[in-house]
Motif scaffolding. Sequence first.
Motif, mmCIF file in Angstrom:
data_model
loop_
_atom_site.group_PDB
_atom_site.id
_atom_site.type_symbol
_atom_site.label_atom_id
_atom_site.label_comp_id
_atom_site.label_asym_id
_atom_site.label_seq_id
_atom_site.Cartn_x
_atom_site.Cartn_y
_atom_site.Cartn_z
ATOM 1 N N ARG A 429 0.825 -1.210 0.000
ATOM 2 C CA ARG A 429 0.000 0.000 0.000
ATOM 3 C C ARG A 429 0.857 1.256 0.000
ATOM 4 N N MET A 430 1.900 1.295 0.832
ATOM 5 C CA MET A 430 2.762 2.476 0.902
ATOM 6 C C MET A 430 3.490 2.707 -0.418
ATOM 7 N N ILE A 431 3.978 1.634 -1.023
ATOM 8 C CA ILE A 431 4.672 1.773 -2.304
ATOM 9 C C ILE A 431 3.712 2.283 -3.370
ATOM 10 N N THR A 432 2.500 1.740 -3.384
ATOM 11 C CA THR A 432 1.496 2.175 -4.363
ATOM 12 C C THR A 432 1.180 3.657 -4.203
ATOM 13 N N ILE A 433 0.973 4.096 -2.958
ATOM 14 C CA ILE A 433 0.683 5.508 -2.693
ATOM 15 C C ILE A 433 1.838 6.394 -3.158
ATOM 16 N N PHE A 434 3.067 5.937 -2.911
ATOM 17 C CA PHE A 434 4.238 6.751 -3.229
ATOM 18 C C PHE A 434 4.397 6.949 -4.731
ATOM 19 N N VAL A 435 4.162 5.894 -5.525
ATOM 20 C CA VAL A 435 4.462 5.976 -6.958
ATOM 21 C C VAL A 435 3.272 6.398 -7.811
ATOM 22 N N THR A 436 2.064 6.346 -7.276
ATOM 23 C CA THR A 436 0.878 6.674 -8.071
ATOM 24 C C THR A 436 0.928 8.071 -8.683
ATOM 25 N N PRO A 437 1.398 9.124 -7.968
ATOM 26 C CA PRO A 437 1.443 10.455 -8.596
ATOM 27 C C PRO A 437 2.346 10.551 -9.816
ATOM 28 N N LEU A 438 3.200 9.551 -10.068
ATOM 29 C CA LEU A 438 4.032 9.565 -11.273
ATOM 30 C C LEU A 438 3.225 9.236 -12.522
ATOM 31 N N VAL A 471 2.791 10.558 -29.442
ATOM 32 C CA VAL A 471 3.663 11.241 -28.473
ATOM 33 C C VAL A 471 2.990 11.291 -27.105
ATOM 34 N N LEU A 472 1.675 11.577 -27.089
ATOM 35 C CA LEU A 472 0.950 11.616 -25.819
ATOM 36 C C LEU A 472 0.992 10.253 -25.134
ATOM 37 N N MET A 473 0.770 9.185 -25.919
ATOM 38 C CA MET A 473 0.829 7.844 -25.337
ATOM 39 C C MET A 473 2.233 7.550 -24.808
ATOM 40 N N GLY A 474 3.259 8.035 -25.524
ATOM 41 C CA GLY A 474 4.630 7.852 -25.060
ATOM 42 C C GLY A 474 4.873 8.494 -23.709
ATOM 43 N N LEU A 475 4.303 9.671 -23.500
ATOM 44 C CA LEU A 475 4.454 10.347 -22.212
ATOM 45 C C LEU A 475 3.796 9.540 -21.096
ATOM 46 N N TYR A 476 2.622 8.979 -21.380
ATOM 47 C CA TYR A 476 1.943 8.166 -20.373
ATOM 48 C C TYR A 476 2.744 6.900 -20.057
ATOM 49 N N LEU A 477 3.337 6.298 -21.086
ATOM 50 C CA LEU A 477 4.135 5.094 -20.858
ATOM 51 C C LEU A 477 5.387 5.415 -20.050
ATOM 52 N N ILE A 478 6.001 6.572 -20.299
ATOM 53 C CA ILE A 478 7.168 6.982 -19.510
ATOM 54 C C ILE A 478 6.777 7.131 -18.048
ATOM 55 N N GLY A 479 5.607 7.730 -17.801
ATOM 56 C CA GLY A 479 5.128 7.875 -16.431
ATOM 57 C C GLY A 479 4.912 6.532 -15.760
ATOM 58 N N PHE A 480 4.352 5.578 -16.518
ATOM 59 C CA PHE A 480 4.124 4.241 -15.969
ATOM 60 C C PHE A 480 5.447 3.546 -15.653
ATOM 61 N N LEU A 481 6.422 3.651 -16.572
ATOM 62 C CA LEU A 481 7.733 3.044 -16.331
ATOM 63 C C LEU A 481 8.410 3.674 -15.115
ATOM 64 N N ALA A 482 8.280 4.989 -14.986
ATOM 65 C CA ALA A 482 8.863 5.669 -13.822
ATOM 66 C C ALA A 482 8.221 5.170 -12.530
#
Length: 717
Positions: A429-438, A471-482
Amino acid sequence: MTVSAQPEALQSKRPAVSQKIAKIALVGNPNSGKTSLFNQLTGLNQKVGNFPGVTVDKKTGISQLTPNLKAQIIDLPGTYSLYPKSLDERVIIDLLYDPGSKHYPDLVVVTADASNLKRNLLLFTQLADLQIPAVLALNMVDVAETHGIKIDVPALQRELGVPVIPMNARKGIGIAALKIVMSQELEAVGRLFYEIPLELVPVVQSIKERFNLTNDYLALHFAHQHKNLKFLSSDDMAWFEEALKPVGFSSNTFQANETIARYTRINELLLDVVKVEKVNKNEKFSNRLDQVLTHKVFGYLIFFGILFLIFQAIFAWASYPMELIDVGIANLNELIQENFDGPLVNMLTEGVIAGLGGVLIFVPQIAILFAFIAILEETGYMARVTFMMDKVMRKFGLNGKSVVPLISGVACAVPAVMSARTIENWKDRMITIFVTPLMSCSARIPVYTVLIALVVPEKYYFGFLNLQGLVLMGLYLIGFLAAILSALLLKTILKARERSYFIMEFPVYKMPRWKNVGLTILEKSKTFVFEAGKVIVAISIVLWVLASYGPGNNFEVAEQQAIAEANAKGLTEEQTENKIASYQLEASYAGIVGRTIEPVIKPLGYDWKLGIALLTSFAAREVFVGTISTIYSIGEEENVSTIKNKLMSEKDANGDPFFTPARSFSLMIFYLFAMQCVSTLAIVRRETKSWTWPLAQLLYMSGLAYVMSFITYHIFR
């Protein structure tokens, strides 16, 4: 199926004539149709708040039961039993275990999936033993029939001792009958489904006497849940520890025994009530569909294909309504400026309307995004995505349930962080909360779309692939990878002995109920406009003031310098006015602030104007567009030009276009990684009960944004 006349014991004692609005709670298993029923009962008369003392979402609404009677409907979180496993489920015990609370319901409507009645009745029998007046909303009777399940409703009603209303909440069938029953003052359930074990009878009696309770089963739950009941004092907690020692009270053991005893009783009850015929072809088709949609290869390809469609639609489908809104705002500004003049008019057109335009223009894209998310949830596909991603997520320190917050984070990080309460394991839960804003939320869409439109040509490949959408999808994928790589880092840092497990029930496939989809779009779009809009317009006005005035005689000096330079260079009248506006903006209060932080952000390719936008964006990312819209409107002859044209016409000191691909991509990367949302920080503080986590998020994400923007700028430069 129809309901026969109610037995005398089930009929109301008297019509409810009190003018006081009754409180009716909706309780049920996840995927039992509770949300559909809530929307049918309340329609647009609903609002979202918080339960007292906690941050769990509280959906309430007013329902017109009869022409003369209204009721407040409370939509409680879905749960399988009264033994909570998550923070959401604990809300239910806080509400139902305190009869003296002003929020205690007068009636409970229990939604039950008719196609899985045995499992759904476990929760009903627990509520019945609390002796709360109840109604059983027997939902999805059409689904049960397609599965070959026949339910004798009058017999079930007699066995349970409460009104049973068969319905199809998605289509509104049975709602009228339910409202009639809800409008009556019903008696508590007149029978018990579970007997208190003999060894616990003395303890239960002691609990009843100490807390002035009249219900044995409620007293038993006090013993089980005393550590989670917020209305108990520290003395009460100490008393429980002493009272439970002599009987060797083991909550897990007694809970397991109770569950077995209840299912035994339910099996006996359903013998003459439910008949199961041969399963029809629809179920076989559903199973075959699952084999494809959850396939270890094709399942992921289909999921990413759906994501691709969503991001293409955000650009392609929203372009026309966005143009209409843009032109409408421009025409309104022009009309006002042609007929009125003065400082207040300038503030209205360049501050208020410019900021408002920066909000409204992105409503079509946000509406499309929420429409797709609502459809995926309504059809039951989102549960399959959660199941598929569990194995992948576990490798990064998350679990399948983490997918829901991560996908929800694409809409907004605030509810996404709150949805992590369903994750039982503390570390996950803590890890999920921490990374979700990315994950790139809808607040980033305005930034992305403006900057992509500036530097990415509107090209199509193969006739349908939009380059801007890619390009927009690429930005979302970068966020997910981060997000997942950050989770992997946290997995090695955080230590916890608690084991993680994943349980997910697949809801049946069904066509989306378009009313629910429409309500979701309306609610989320309205939230964006009114919540984000208030911040954006307020900051736009403040910015206009800061950019229109300066200390002392700075403005006069700036004007003289601009005129002298313009005369020396032989500039035209229009060029002279633009130079005066530029010099005055630099001499304003806003320019002073921007100049102060410029040395810090210059390595990223930003100037003092963008520095102002970065600072204001910490209130909310959406403010960026309103800020640059306001800043680049001031001093220009044409205030009605679009945001895109304003930025394209901006020049640097050498006279070259300021918003180059390097600078624009650097900005996109900065907004992708940076924690620029005060609301998210506040929610993380409330969810973690500590400032450590939000401060760590702020430092980590801001540092990551700076480094990645620096790299991006110098690569494209």
